[in-house]
Design a protein around this motif. Structure first.
Motif, mmCIF file in Angstrom:
data_model
loop_
_atom_site.group_PDB
_atom_site.id
_atom_site.type_symbol
_atom_site.label_atom_id
_atom_site.label_comp_id
_atom_site.label_asym_id
_atom_site.label_seq_id
_atom_site.Cartn_x
_atom_site.Cartn_y
_atom_site.Cartn_z
ATOM 1 N N THR A 177 0.837 -1.206 0.000
ATOM 2 C CA THR A 177 0.000 0.000 0.000
ATOM 3 C C THR A 177 0.871 1.256 0.000
ATOM 4 O O THR A 177 0.499 2.266 -0.581
ATOM 5 C CB THR A 177 -0.977 0.008 1.200
ATOM 6 N N ARG A 182 2.512 5.962 -2.961
ATOM 7 C CA ARG A 182 3.580 6.804 -3.546
ATOM 8 C C ARG A 182 3.361 6.980 -5.049
ATOM 9 O O ARG A 182 3.576 8.068 -5.590
ATOM 10 C CB ARG A 182 4.960 6.220 -3.252
ATOM 11 N N GLY A 205 1.738 10.169 9.329
ATOM 12 C CA GLY A 205 0.464 9.656 9.848
ATOM 13 C C GLY A 205 -0.068 8.511 8.997
ATOM 14 O O GLY A 205 0.603 8.058 8.068
ATOM 15 N N GLY A 221 2.217 -3.658 4.348
ATOM 16 C CA GLY A 221 1.750 -2.325 4.749
ATOM 17 C C GLY A 221 0.251 -2.244 4.955
ATOM 18 O O GLY A 221 -0.279 -1.169 5.216
ATOM 19 N N ARG A 238 -3.027 -1.983 8.716
ATOM 20 C CA ARG A 238 -2.249 -1.202 9.671
ATOM 21 C C ARG A 238 -3.101 -0.779 10.850
ATOM 22 O O ARG A 238 -2.611 -0.118 11.749
ATOM 23 C CB ARG A 238 -1.726 0.059 8.971
ATOM 24 N N GLN A 296 -8.855 -2.086 9.532
ATOM 25 C CA GLN A 296 -8.418 -2.608 8.230
ATOM 26 C C GLN A 296 -8.370 -4.140 8.249
ATOM 27 O O GLN A 296 -8.752 -4.800 7.276
ATOM 28 C CB GLN A 296 -7.043 -2.043 7.859
HETATM 29 P P1 AMP Z 1 5.119 2.283 3.881
HETATM 30 O O1 AMP Z 1 5.936 2.387 2.658
HETATM 31 O O2 AMP Z 1 4.357 0.968 3.991
HETATM 32 O O3 AMP Z 1 5.869 2.601 5.148
HETATM 33 O O4 AMP Z 1 3.960 3.396 3.745
HETATM 34 C C1 AMP Z 1 4.270 4.759 3.638
HETATM 35 C C2 AMP Z 1 3.135 5.614 4.190
HETATM 36 O O5 AMP Z 1 1.924 5.355 3.455
HETATM 37 C C3 AMP Z 1 2.755 5.341 5.627
HETATM 38 O O6 AMP Z 1 3.589 6.035 6.534
HETATM 39 C C4 AMP Z 1 1.306 5.836 5.665
HETATM 40 O O7 AMP Z 1 1.245 7.260 5.714
HETATM 41 C C5 AMP Z 1 0.786 5.414 4.318
HETATM 42 N N1 AMP Z 1 0.178 4.058 4.350
HETATM 43 C C6 AMP Z 1 0.645 2.936 3.751
HETATM 44 N N2 AMP Z 1 -0.154 1.878 4.005
HETATM 45 C C7 AMP Z 1 -1.160 2.361 4.794
HETATM 46 C C8 AMP Z 1 -2.300 1.763 5.417
HETATM 47 N N3 AMP Z 1 -2.561 0.455 5.291
HETATM 48 N N4 AMP Z 1 -3.097 2.561 6.172
HETATM 49 C C9 AMP Z 1 -2.853 3.870 6.316
HETATM 50 N N5 AMP Z 1 -1.800 4.492 5.771
HETATM 51 C C10 AMP Z 1 -0.957 3.751 5.009
#
Ligand code: AMP
Length: 223
Positions: free
Chosen positions: A35, A40, A61, A87, A90, A94
């Protein structure tokens, strides 16, 4: 019917989930859904989702459940032969939404693979991380430096520090992890789905342990 592997990678940011995912999706021929990568991409394409997510991500956040659940379940809709999720979930909300969506299709989770790493190690790893601007190849200034400082070995593009890898944001991401995501450890444990791995070991050792566990789970499911 061959058993399907529906796997979740759980653990704090910087635990090495992405690295392990790359290896495991090859071992078990699984579609991979991150995710973080999905968000991104949405940010760099400037979609509505990206516009909503960008300020939240830069602040460390979590994107609200109402937004992330829908887009993730939609993306998962095509992975009807197993998946590796990185990811997501979280939050407990979810996890409940994912479980329900799978049940509606008479499917279930195989396991949640927790890669455990203490906070001080996470801070060291994330603040030293550098990512190639073009294709997201990952380096570390201390543990895995590129041959030429600031330049990607693989495609020559510039290495940058992700906004969310800046020290103040890393702290906030860890707070979000402990508040919102760590409760999932008990949630999966209660359902007999949790498998723990020591994420301070080398990537190869972590991979060997996870691969052996997943291979056993698959065998058990086939019996
Ligand atoms: P990651 O690369 O998985 O660390 O994700 C980067 C950012 O995307 C996180 O710090 C969150 O802001 C957002 N994000 C990714 N996955 C989720 C999720 N399942 N729920 C909420 N925010 C997410």
């Amino acid at each position: 019917m061959p058993s399907e592997l529906n796997l979740i990678l759980l653990g704090p940011p910087g635990a090495g989930k992405g690295t392990q995912a790359e290896r495991l999706t090859q071992d078990f021929d699984l579609p991979y859904l991150s995710t973080g990568n999905m968000l991104r991409a949405a940010v760099s394409e400037g979609t509505d989702l990206g516009k909503q997510a960008e300020p939240i991500m830069n602040e460390g956040g979590l994107v609200p459940d109402e937004i992330i659940i829908g887009v993730t379940l939609e993306a998962l809709g095509e992975a009807d032969d197993g998946f590796l999720l990185d990811g997501f979930p979280r939050t407990v909300g979810q996890a409940e939404a994912l479980t329900k969506a799978l049940e509606e299709r008479e499917r279930k989770l195989t396991a949640a693979l927790l890669i455990d790493v203490p906070d001080d190690e996470i801070v060291r790893r994330l603040t030293g991380r550098r990512t190639c601007a073009k294709n997201g190849h990952v380096y570390h200034v201390e543990f895995d430096p590129p041959k030429h400082e600031g330049v990607c070995d693989q495609d020559g593009s510039k290495l940058v520090q992700r906004d969310d890898d800046k020290p103040e944001t890393v702290e906030k991401r860890l707070v979000a992890y402990h508040d919102k995501t760590a409760p999932l450890v008990g949630w999966f444990e209660d359902r007999g789905l949790l498998r723990r791995f020591d994420g301070t070991r080398s990537p190869t050792e972590v991979h060997d342990h996870i691969r052996a566990t997943v291979a056993t789970l698959r065998l058990e499911d086939e019996l």
